[in-house]
Scaffold this motif. Structure first.
Motif, PDB file in Angstrom:
ATOM      1  N   VAL A  19       0.857  -1.184   0.000  1.00 43.16           N
ATOM      2  CA  VAL A  19       0.000   0.000   0.000  1.00 43.16           C
ATOM      3  C   VAL A  19       0.893   1.233   0.000  1.00 43.16           C
ATOM      4  N   PRO A  20       0.796   2.106  -1.020  1.00 45.23           N
ATOM      5  CA  PRO A  20       1.695   3.261  -1.093  1.00 45.23           C
ATOM      6  C   PRO A  20       1.360   4.326  -0.058  1.00 45.23           C
ATOM      7  N   GLY A  21       2.413   4.964   0.468  1.00 48.87           N
ATOM      8  CA  GLY A  21       2.257   6.091   1.365  1.00 48.87           C
ATOM      9  C   GLY A  21       2.454   7.401   0.620  1.00 48.87           C
ATOM     10  N   PRO A  22       2.358   8.533   1.320  1.00 58.49           N
ATOM     11  CA  PRO A  22       2.416   9.845   0.651  1.00 58.49           C
ATOM     12  C   PRO A  22       3.674  10.065  -0.169  1.00 58.49           C
ATOM     13  N   HIS A  23       4.823   9.534   0.270  1.00 61.85           N
ATOM     14  CA  HIS A  23       6.080   9.798  -0.430  1.00 61.85           C
ATOM     15  C   HIS A  23       6.263   8.925  -1.671  1.00 61.85           C
ATOM     16  N   ALA A  24       5.335   8.014  -1.919  1.00 56.55           N
ATOM     17  CA  ALA A  24       5.462   7.125  -3.074  1.00 56.55           C
ATOM     18  C   ALA A  24       4.913   7.747  -4.354  1.00 56.55           C
ATOM     19  N   ARG A  25       4.369   8.936  -4.284  1.00 61.84           N
ATOM     20  CA  ARG A  25       3.759   9.544  -5.473  1.00 61.84           C
ATOM     21  C   ARG A  25       4.801   9.857  -6.540  1.00 61.84           C
ATOM     22  N   GLY A  26       4.392   9.697  -7.795  1.00 64.92           N
ATOM     23  CA  GLY A  26       5.287   9.951  -8.915  1.00 64.92           C
ATOM     24  C   GLY A  26       5.494  11.430  -9.160  1.00 64.92           C
ATOM     25  N   TRP A  28       5.961  12.758 -12.514  1.00 69.81           N
ATOM     26  CA  TRP A  28       5.302  13.173 -13.749  1.00 69.81           C
ATOM     27  C   TRP A  28       3.799  13.361 -13.546  1.00 69.81           C
ATOM     28  N   THR A  29       3.185  12.445 -12.804  1.00 71.48           N
ATOM     29  CA  THR A  29       1.739  12.512 -12.551  1.00 71.48           C
ATOM     30  C   THR A  29       1.494  12.184 -11.086  1.00 71.48           C
ATOM     31  N   PRO A  30       0.877  13.084 -10.315  1.00 72.60           N
ATOM     32  CA  PRO A  30       0.773  12.872  -8.869  1.00 72.60           C
ATOM     33  C   PRO A  30      -0.134  11.721  -8.445  1.00 72.60           C
ATOM     34  N   ASP A  31      -1.031  11.251  -9.329  1.00 71.94           N
ATOM     35  CA  ASP A  31      -1.900  10.147  -8.937  1.00 71.94           C
ATOM     36  C   ASP A  31      -1.322   8.798  -9.360  1.00 71.94           C
ATOM     37  N   THR A  32       0.015   8.738  -9.488  1.00 68.56           N
ATOM     38  CA  THR A  32       0.706   7.496  -9.809  1.00 68.56           C
ATOM     39  C   THR A  32       1.760   7.202  -8.752  1.00 68.56           C
ATOM     40  N   VAL A  33       2.266   5.970  -8.775  1.00 67.94           N
ATOM     41  CA  VAL A  33       3.392   5.567  -7.939  1.00 67.94           C
ATOM     42  C   VAL A  33       4.675   5.799  -8.728  1.00 67.94           C
ATOM     43  N   HIS A  34       5.689   6.345  -8.079  1.00 64.28           N
ATOM     44  CA  HIS A  34       6.966   6.623  -8.750  1.00 64.28           C
ATOM     45  C   HIS A  34       7.554   5.321  -9.303  1.00 64.28           C
ATOM     46  N   GLY A  35       7.990   5.368 -10.577  1.00 61.39           N
ATOM     47  CA  GLY A  35       8.469   4.160 -11.240  1.00 61.39           C
ATOM     48  C   GLY A  35       9.657   3.511 -10.555  1.00 61.39           C
TER      49      GLY A  35
END
Length: 263
Positions: A19-26, A28-35
């Motif tokens: 489950v991603p936490g706040p710092h996992a956001r990408g 390029w697009t904030p509603d994604t998980v960083h690659g």
């Protein structure tokens, strides 16, 4: 106010899902998980399920072929080959509904006695240690990041791009980063270090290949950009990777032109 465990780490493991936490956001697009975090999860699973004493992770290739929605993900692995000296394993990162988001392939080689003879190799790094460089800062001139980045000097013109990078967070709550997972998380930075221009980062990473003769011995990973070539919106490049003891491998990256997100 102290951070909770969920806030301090990138993911929390619940019922087999990350489950991603706040710092996992990408970026390029904030509603994604960083690659890069998908590559880290794949490396974690490969190490836990296919690592063994005497077997060294010599190569990790991560294909980032779909944006990951900001939602729980799972990781599935498969052993492709298991020989006396070579082991090959794959990992796939899946969305909650089973859609593949990223794929990783690892090659493990059995360690042994080095052969005789001299081969010219990559020399020691003459970069100052991280503590002698300016404090980490969240640069917006190249790209936004969560890692602690300390450039050896400002990147301008055709000067050498060199930097120390340290991952300050746990990938999964309650777990320490292993050296292999640490360098796998760092490896994605080879793309912005190699491909960012004086007007920012306009290439998005499609894949990266990490080649390691050994695992890092320090928390900090050093990068030196070695090459960048581009044509028709396609870029390829590579960085040499170091730790405080010297060179440990290389990371090659391919990227495609992509509009930078608003700052």
């Amino acid at each position: 106010m102290a951070q909770t465990e969920d806030e301090a780490s990138y993911f929390t493991l619940r019922d087999g899902a990350f489950v991603p936490g706040p710092h996992a956001r990408g970026w390029w697009t904030p509603d994604t998980v960083h690659g890069r975090l998908l590559g880290g999860l794949a490396a974690r699973a490969l190490e836990r399920e296919h690592g063994a004493d005497g077997m060294h992770f010599a190569r990790l290739t991560v294909d980032l072929f779909r944006s990951a929605p900001f939602a729980p993900v799972r990781v599935r692995t498969e052993q492709v080959r298991d020989g006396r000296r070579i082991r090959v394993a794959d990992a796939v990162v899946l969305s909650g509904d089973g859609v593949p988001l990223a794929r990783a392939g690892a090659v493990l080689l059995r360690t042994g006695t080095p052969p005789p003879g001299h081969i010219p190799g990559t020399g020691p790094w003459d970069a100052p240690p991280p503590e002698k460089l300016p404090a980490p800062h969240g640069s917006r001139t190249l790209w936004r990041f969560d890692e602690e980045l300390r450039p050896v000097r400002e990147w301008s013109g055709d000067q050498r791009r060199r930097a120390w990078l340290r991952e300050p967070r746990a990938l999964v709550a309650g777990e320490s980063l292993s050296p292999f997972v640490r360098v796998a998380l760092a490896a994605d930075a080879a793309s912005p270090i190699a491909h960012a221009s004086d007007e920012g980062l306009h290439y998005i990473n499609a894949d990266y290949t990490l080649c390691l003769s050994r695992l890092p011995l320090s928390d900090e990973i050093g990068f030196e950009a070695g090459a960048h070539t581009a044509e028709d919106g396609i870029a390829v490049g590579h960085c040499t990777l170091y730790d405080r003891s010297g060179p440990l491998g290389y990371c090659a990256t391919t990227a495609i032109a992509n509009p930078a997100p608003p700052r």
